[in-house]
Motif scaffolding. Sequence first.
Motif, PDB file in Angstrom:
ATOM      1  N   PHE A  58      17.920 -15.433  -8.546  1.00 21.57           N
ATOM      2  CA  PHE A  58      16.825 -15.879  -7.699  1.00 21.57           C
ATOM      3  C   PHE A  58      17.223 -15.798  -6.228  1.00 21.57           C
ATOM      4  O   PHE A  58      16.437 -15.359  -5.385  1.00 21.57           O
ATOM      5  CB  PHE A  58      16.411 -17.310  -8.056  1.00 21.57           C
ATOM      6  N   SER A  59      18.448 -16.213  -5.893  1.00 25.83           N
ATOM      7  CA  SER A  59      18.924 -16.144  -4.504  1.00 25.83           C
ATOM      8  C   SER A  59      19.014 -14.702  -4.021  1.00 25.83           C
ATOM      9  O   SER A  59      18.656 -14.396  -2.876  1.00 25.83           O
ATOM     10  CB  SER A  59      20.290 -16.813  -4.374  1.00 25.83           C
ATOM     11  N   ALA A  60      19.496 -13.816  -4.886  1.00 28.40           N
ATOM     12  CA  ALA A  60      19.587 -12.397  -4.514  1.00 28.40           C
ATOM     13  C   ALA A  60      18.195 -11.822  -4.262  1.00 28.40           C
ATOM     14  O   ALA A  60      17.975 -11.101  -3.272  1.00 28.40           O
ATOM     15  CB  ALA A  60      20.309 -11.615  -5.605  1.00 28.40           C
ATOM     16  N   LEU A  61      17.236 -12.147  -5.128  1.00 29.19           N
ATOM     17  CA  LEU A  61      15.863 -11.665  -4.961  1.00 29.19           C
ATOM     18  C   LEU A  61      15.248 -12.257  -3.690  1.00 29.19           C
ATOM     19  O   LEU A  61      14.560 -11.552  -2.932  1.00 29.19           O
ATOM     20  CB  LEU A  61      15.026 -12.023  -6.192  1.00 29.19           C
ATOM     21  N   ASP A  62      15.497 -13.523  -3.439  1.00 30.78           N
ATOM     22  CA  ASP A  62      14.986 -14.189  -2.244  1.00 30.78           C
ATOM     23  C   ASP A  62      15.550 -13.530  -0.985  1.00 30.78           C
ATOM     24  O   ASP A  62      14.814 -13.275  -0.020  1.00 30.78           O
ATOM     25  CB  ASP A  62      15.343 -15.675  -2.296  1.00 30.78           C
ATOM     26  N   SER A  63      16.838 -13.242  -0.965  1.00 26.55           N
ATOM     27  CA  SER A  63      17.469 -12.583   0.191  1.00 26.55           C
ATOM     28  C   SER A  63      16.884 -11.193   0.403  1.00 26.55           C
ATOM     29  O   SER A  63      16.624 -10.780   1.547  1.00 26.55           O
ATOM     30  CB  SER A  63      18.978 -12.491  -0.009  1.00 26.55           C
ATOM     31  N   LEU A  64      16.679 -10.473  -0.665  1.00 26.54           N
ATOM     32  CA  LEU A  64      16.086  -9.129  -0.577  1.00 26.54           C
ATOM     33  C   LEU A  64      14.676  -9.206   0.003  1.00 26.54           C
ATOM     34  O   LEU A  64      14.304  -8.374   0.850  1.00 26.54           O
ATOM     35  CB  LEU A  64      16.068  -8.467  -1.954  1.00 26.54           C
ATOM     36  N   CYS A  65      13.902 -10.196  -0.406  1.00 28.42           N
ATOM     37  CA  CYS A  65      12.543 -10.364   0.127  1.00 28.42           C
ATOM     38  C   CYS A  65      12.573 -10.677   1.622  1.00 28.42           C
ATOM     39  O   CYS A  65      11.745 -10.159   2.387  1.00 28.42           O
ATOM     40  CB  CYS A  65      11.810 -11.473  -0.628  1.00 28.42           C
ATOM     41  N   VAL A  66      13.510 -11.517   2.058  1.00 25.81           N
ATOM     42  CA  VAL A  66      13.623 -11.853   3.484  1.00 25.81           C
ATOM     43  C   VAL A  66      13.945 -10.601   4.295  1.00 25.81           C
ATOM     44  O   VAL A  66      13.343 -10.349   5.351  1.00 25.81           O
ATOM     45  CB  VAL A  66      14.694 -12.958   3.701  1.00 25.81           C
ATOM     46  N   VAL A  67      14.879  -9.782   3.835  1.00 26.71           N
ATOM     47  CA  VAL A  67      15.240  -8.548   4.546  1.00 26.71           C
ATOM     48  C   VAL A  67      14.050  -7.585   4.559  1.00 26.71           C
ATOM     49  O   VAL A  67      13.751  -6.970   5.602  1.00 26.71           O
ATOM     50  CB  VAL A  67      16.481  -7.890   3.887  1.00 26.71           C
ATOM     51  N   LEU A  68      13.334  -7.470   3.448  1.00 25.21           N
ATOM     52  CA  LEU A  68      12.177  -6.577   3.369  1.00 25.21           C
ATOM     53  C   LEU A  68      11.074  -7.020   4.339  1.00 25.21           C
ATOM     54  O   LEU A  68      10.492  -6.195   5.050  1.00 25.21           O
ATOM     55  CB  LEU A  68      11.648  -6.532   1.931  1.00 25.21           C
ATOM     56  N   VAL A  69      10.797  -8.310   4.402  1.00 28.10           N
ATOM     57  CA  VAL A  69       9.778  -8.831   5.328  1.00 28.10           C
ATOM     58  C   VAL A  69      10.212  -8.593   6.771  1.00 28.10           C
ATOM     59  O   VAL A  69       9.390  -8.230   7.629  1.00 28.10           O
ATOM     60  CB  VAL A  69       9.514 -10.340   5.046  1.00 28.10           C
ATOM     61  N   ALA A  70      11.497  -8.763   7.066  1.00 27.19           N
ATOM     62  CA  ALA A  70      11.984  -8.529   8.430  1.00 27.19           C
ATOM     63  C   ALA A  70      11.789  -7.070   8.830  1.00 27.19           C
ATOM     64  O   ALA A  70      11.355  -6.777   9.960  1.00 27.19           O
ATOM     65  CB  ALA A  70      13.452  -8.923   8.533  1.00 27.19           C
ATOM     66  N   VAL A  71      12.087  -6.144   7.934  1.00 29.49           N
ATOM     67  CA  VAL A  71      11.916  -4.719   8.232  1.00 29.49           C
ATOM     68  C   VAL A  71      10.441  -4.397   8.458  1.00 29.49           C
ATOM     69  O   VAL A  71      10.073  -3.681   9.404  1.00 29.49           O
ATOM     70  CB  VAL A  71      12.516  -3.856   7.095  1.00 29.49           C
ATOM     71  N   ILE A  72       9.571  -4.936   7.624  1.00 29.17           N
ATOM     72  CA  ILE A  72       8.125  -4.689   7.775  1.00 29.17           C
ATOM     73  C   ILE A  72       7.630  -5.257   9.105  1.00 29.17           C
ATOM     74  O   ILE A  72       6.828  -4.621   9.802  1.00 29.17           O
ATOM     75  CB  ILE A  72       7.347  -5.286   6.585  1.00 29.17           C
ATOM     76  N   GLN A  73       8.096  -6.422   9.498  1.00 23.91           N
ATOM     77  CA  GLN A  73       7.678  -7.013  10.777  1.00 23.91           C
ATOM     78  C   GLN A  73       8.138  -6.170  11.965  1.00 23.91           C
ATOM     79  O   GLN A  73       7.403  -6.007  12.936  1.00 23.91           O
ATOM     80  CB  GLN A  73       8.225  -8.438  10.899  1.00 23.91           C
ATOM     81  N   VAL A  74       9.342  -5.636  11.899  1.00 26.36           N
ATOM     82  CA  VAL A  74       9.835  -4.788  12.989  1.00 26.36           C
ATOM     83  C   VAL A  74       8.933  -3.571  13.144  1.00 26.36           C
ATOM     84  O   VAL A  74       8.523  -3.222  14.262  1.00 26.36           O
ATOM     85  CB  VAL A  74      11.299  -4.374  12.738  1.00 26.36           C
ATOM     86  N   TYR A  75       8.599  -2.913  12.049  1.00 24.41           N
ATOM     87  CA  TYR A  75       7.726  -1.739  12.140  1.00 24.41           C
ATOM     88  C   TYR A  75       6.319  -2.111  12.574  1.00 24.41           C
ATOM     89  O   TYR A  75       5.663  -1.370  13.317  1.00 24.41           O
ATOM     90  CB  TYR A  75       7.692  -0.986  10.807  1.00 24.41           C
TER      91      TYR A  75
END
Length: 189
Positions: free
Chosen positions: A159-176
Amino acid sequence: MANAVTLRKWIASHEKTCYFATADSPGKKIAFYFAVHQGGNFDIDFEVEGPNNRQLFKGEAERQGDFVFTATQVGEYAFCFKNGLASFADKLVEFDITLEDEARPEDIAKRTKRDEVMNSVVTIASDLQQITKFMKYFRMRENRNFATVSSTESRIWWFSALDSLCVVLVAVIQVYAIRALFTAKRSRL
């Protein structure tokens, strides 16, 4: 006098295995204890049959059991385990079968004539058997709780690994997305 056997056995999925104890005279006290230590939901089906295939006890999806009964007939008593509920999980079952002569009136009369030392020895032996039974019970609980902790730890990690992956994915989408807002579009004329 008591005869006892304690065994641990891995029972494969869809396997039925039986163990036998022979009562050579009526009036024998038979004690049967089992506990599932590992595998699946820590449950197993069991069945105790007397001579002539007469069913004495039966249970489904039991985690542990402790039964004492008097053998009314001479013959072989079967103690069977079936891992029918599990489609893939093998299970580790520890069980104990004890045959003991039941006290007769003449034996009780003899007991009153025993000296204090012998009575103390019998009391200590009985207490040790009770302590051993408690130790088996607590070992089984420890194994079960350890399996629960390991399972929970694994789930938390994923769950923590999936949560971390989601945070990184949202950050990348926000940058773009922000880059797209501030990028000027050139018009063609």
